[in-house]
Design a protein around this motif. Structure first.
Motif, PDB file in Angstrom:
ATOM      1  N   UNK A 118      25.318  -7.467 -38.761  1.00  0.00           N
ATOM      2  CA  UNK A 118      26.145  -8.675 -38.706  1.00  0.00           C
ATOM      3  C   UNK A 118      27.609  -8.337 -38.997  1.00  0.00           C
ATOM      4  N   UNK A 119      27.834  -7.535 -40.047  1.00  0.00           N
ATOM      5  CA  UNK A 119      29.194  -7.162 -40.417  1.00  0.00           C
ATOM      6  C   UNK A 119      29.877  -6.377 -39.298  1.00  0.00           C
ATOM      7  N   UNK A 120      29.172  -5.406 -38.742  1.00  0.00           N
ATOM      8  CA  UNK A 120      29.747  -4.575 -37.678  1.00  0.00           C
ATOM      9  C   UNK A 120      30.082  -5.422 -36.455  1.00  0.00           C
ATOM     10  N   UNK A 121      29.177  -6.336 -36.100  1.00  0.00           N
ATOM     11  CA  UNK A 121      29.422  -7.208 -34.942  1.00  0.00           C
ATOM     12  C   UNK A 121      30.646  -8.090 -35.166  1.00  0.00           C
ATOM     13  N   UNK A 122      30.789  -8.618 -36.384  1.00  0.00           N
ATOM     14  CA  UNK A 122      31.902  -9.511 -36.669  1.00  0.00           C
ATOM     15  C   UNK A 122      33.234  -8.761 -36.783  1.00  0.00           C
ATOM     16  N   UNK A 123      33.190  -7.533 -37.257  1.00  0.00           N
ATOM     17  CA  UNK A 123      34.413  -6.722 -37.311  1.00  0.00           C
ATOM     18  C   UNK A 123      34.907  -6.434 -35.902  1.00  0.00           C
ATOM     19  N   UNK A 124      33.971  -6.132 -35.021  1.00  0.00           N
ATOM     20  CA  UNK A 124      34.311  -5.919 -33.627  1.00  0.00           C
ATOM     21  C   UNK A 124      34.788  -4.505 -33.335  1.00  0.00           C
ATOM     22  N   UNK A 125      34.791  -4.130 -32.070  1.00  0.00           N
ATOM     23  CA  UNK A 125      35.157  -2.767 -31.681  1.00  0.00           C
ATOM     24  C   UNK A 125      36.655  -2.514 -31.804  1.00  0.00           C
ATOM     25  N   UNK A 126      37.017  -1.246 -31.921  1.00  0.00           N
ATOM     26  CA  UNK A 126      38.422  -0.858 -31.850  1.00  0.00           C
ATOM     27  C   UNK A 126      38.941  -1.161 -30.444  1.00  0.00           C
ATOM     28  N   UNK A 127      40.236  -1.313 -30.306  1.00  0.00           N
ATOM     29  CA  UNK A 127      40.826  -1.765 -29.046  1.00  0.00           C
ATOM     30  C   UNK A 127      40.535  -0.804 -27.901  1.00  0.00           C
ATOM     31  N   UNK A 128      40.653   0.477 -28.152  1.00  0.00           N
ATOM     32  CA  UNK A 128      40.465   1.466 -27.083  1.00  0.00           C
ATOM     33  C   UNK A 128      39.020   1.943 -27.050  1.00  0.00           C
ATOM     34  N   UNK A 129      38.407   1.856 -25.883  1.00  0.00           N
ATOM     35  CA  UNK A 129      36.990   2.159 -25.768  1.00  0.00           C
ATOM     36  C   UNK A 129      36.657   3.273 -24.799  1.00  0.00           C
ATOM     37  N   UNK A 130      35.744   2.982 -23.899  1.00  0.00           N
ATOM     38  CA  UNK A 130      35.162   4.005 -23.038  1.00  0.00           C
ATOM     39  C   UNK A 130      36.199   4.704 -22.163  1.00  0.00           C
ATOM     40  N   UNK A 131      37.141   3.968 -21.623  1.00  0.00           N
ATOM     41  CA  UNK A 131      38.170   4.577 -20.774  1.00  0.00           C
ATOM     42  C   UNK A 131      39.002   5.579 -21.565  1.00  0.00           C
ATOM     43  N   UNK A 132      39.332   5.222 -22.796  1.00  0.00           N
ATOM     44  CA  UNK A 132      40.110   6.128 -23.641  1.00  0.00           C
ATOM     45  C   UNK A 132      39.301   7.377 -23.984  1.00  0.00           C
ATOM     46  N   UNK A 133      37.992   7.188 -24.184  1.00  0.00           N
ATOM     47  CA  UNK A 133      37.143   8.345 -24.488  1.00  0.00           C
ATOM     48  C   UNK A 133      37.129   9.316 -23.312  1.00  0.00           C
ATOM     49  N   UNK A 134      37.112   8.786 -22.106  1.00  0.00           N
ATOM     50  CA  UNK A 134      37.164   9.644 -20.920  1.00  0.00           C
ATOM     51  C   UNK A 134      38.481  10.400 -20.846  1.00  0.00           C
ATOM     52  N   UNK A 135      39.553   9.790 -21.319  1.00  0.00           N
ATOM     53  CA  UNK A 135      40.845  10.477 -21.315  1.00  0.00           C
ATOM     54  C   UNK A 135      40.853  11.639 -22.301  1.00  0.00           C
ATOM     55  N   UNK A 136      40.159  11.464 -23.430  1.00  0.00           N
ATOM     56  CA  UNK A 136      40.028  12.589 -24.352  1.00  0.00           C
ATOM     57  C   UNK A 136      39.234  13.721 -23.700  1.00  0.00           C
ATOM     58  N   UNK A 137      38.230  13.344 -22.953  1.00  0.00           N
ATOM     59  CA  UNK A 137      37.431  14.353 -22.247  1.00  0.00           C
ATOM     60  C   UNK A 137      38.305  15.143 -21.272  1.00  0.00           C
TER      61      UNK A 137
END
Length: 424
Positions: A275-294
């Protein structure tokens, strides 16, 4: 491998990368070696660093001049992992209470390694220190050193590792535990010193503070901690000061091979934690940013928000439980704790604790609402992708990784110790 059934879902799509792990390993032995006895070995992070001959993030960490001749831990979960990775150690761990081991049965050694239990001194624990029966286990190390000193083969060195909290833990007379260790081991003929180090300065993608106590046989003189920085510079290892890119979370987890063991296994949160994790929500940069690190895209070209993490403070106060609302309303009283830390892809992750609880450490994936997988925390701890973490309870896998000394950090220490002993 035996393991419990686990509901695996919502994990990140795995990069389509595969490594021929065996081809990357050097199988040629080093002729001259230092014999090592390892106590409180856990799953083998410190031992692996001293052995060397492994690959982490496509970088080869060469074989060191150390051979493990005896290792011990009381934890069956640690034994299970250590002995499942025999090819890294060429040696199996003995699972036993150190207090029950006859010192006469321990082989002669040149170097003693010991990461005696940190829970009595840890901020994440109850901080009972020396009053916890585990808090005096360094005395077992002293006993083994004494026996070795009195033999015909006096050890050349010892390395003790522990958490930052041990520095403020006291003996009954008020002496700090590290100073007590210095006093006792110098009576045994060692030049002993200690220093608090941060692993992210030594090639590890984690801001993990550890106290390292080094004792050197008196004819070799005190250990020079500057040698650690020399090793980092000589091998161009990533570090916070000069080249931190490889240490960022996005770089650490972006290219985990599809054939890496436990790459999809993760421990589900309790309903309250989820519940806490869902309410905190994801960081702004997600899958696309991870691909850029790759793709190794420079951080400046990814996003201005790539380093913006989250925590419980990111929640809407109306969604908080009564407990958290009280802390929110009076942060000074509660020293503004940063529960449920969620590191962003452009940050260096914090310490992964043995309990792996989201309230106490940054164990939550930056944009998937779940714990890091076993493989992801292994990356954060700098374990090679072909190091296996079999488990009978998934919590055990998180525990042994969280308790481990990061192998890359240990490798730097081993390299520096070799240079010191060989007067380079």
């Amino acid at each position: 491998m035996y393991k419990e059934n686990t509901d695996i879902n919502n994990f990140i799509e795995e990069p389509q990368i595969s490594l021929d792990f065996e081809a990357k390993r050097d199988v040629q032995p080093i002729q001259e070696t230092y014999k090592v006895v390892s106590l409180f070995s856990g799953c083998g992070g410190l031992d692996l660093g001293f052995c060397g001959n492994f690959v982490f993030k496509e970088r080869y960490y060469n074989k060191n001049k150390f051979e493990i001749v005896f290792s011990n831990d009381i934890d069956p979960a640690a034994e299970y992992v250590y002995n499942s990775n025999y090819e890294f150690f060429n040696h199996k761990l003995s699972c036993n209470d150190i207090k029950n081991i006859d010192v006469n049965l321990i082989p002669q050694f040149d170097v003693l390694l010991a990461g005696f239990p940190c829970q009595p001194f840890s901020n994440a624990g109850l901080r009972k220190g020396i009053n916890d029966e585990r808090g005096s286990l360094f005395e077992e190390c002293e006993k083994i050193l004494l026996h070795a000193v009195q033999s015909d083969h006096k050890p050349k060195a010892f390395i003790f590792e522990n958490v930052k909290g041990i520095m403020s833990s006291k003996m009954a007379d008020g002496t700090s535990i590290p100073d007590e260790i210095v006093k006792r081991t110098e009576k045994l003929g060692f030049k002993t010193s200690y220093k608090l180090l941060k692993t992210s300065n030594y090639g590890v993608p984690s801001n993990r503070h550890r106290l390292i106590i080094v004792g050197i046989r008196e004819d070799f003189g005190y250990f020079d901690y500057n040698l650690l920085d020399n090793i980092v510079a000589n091998y161009n290892l990533p570090n916070e000061t000069s080249n931190p890119y490889e240490l960022y979370l996005g770089s650490a987890i972006c290219d985990i091979p599809i054939n890496a063991p436990q790459s999809n296994d993760y421990w589900k949160y309790s309903p309250g934690g989820q519940y806490m994790v869902d309410k905190i929500g994801p960081c702004i940069d997600g899958k696309d940013a991870l691909e850029k690190f790759k793709a190794k895209t420079p951080l400046s070209k990814i996003s201005p928000t790539i380093s913006k993490g989250k925590s419980w403070k990111s929640m809407n106060p109306d969604d908080m439980s009564e407990r958290f609302r009280k802390i929110w309303d009076n942060p000074k009283k509660y020293h503004a704790p940063n529960f449920y830390r969620r590191f962003a892809l452009g940050e260096i992750n914090g310490t992964i604790t043995a309990s792996a609880q989201p309230e106490n450490c940054g164990i939550t994936h930056p944009f998937e609402n779940r714990r890091f997988t076993i493989r992801e925390i292994a990356r954060i701890q700098s374990f090679p992708d072909d190091f296996q973490f079999p488990y009978k309870s998934i919590a055990h896998a998180y525990k042994v990784i969280g308790n481990a000394v990061p192998p890359v950090f240990a490798w730097v220490i081993a390299q520096a110790l070799t240079k010191h002993l060989e007067n380079e």
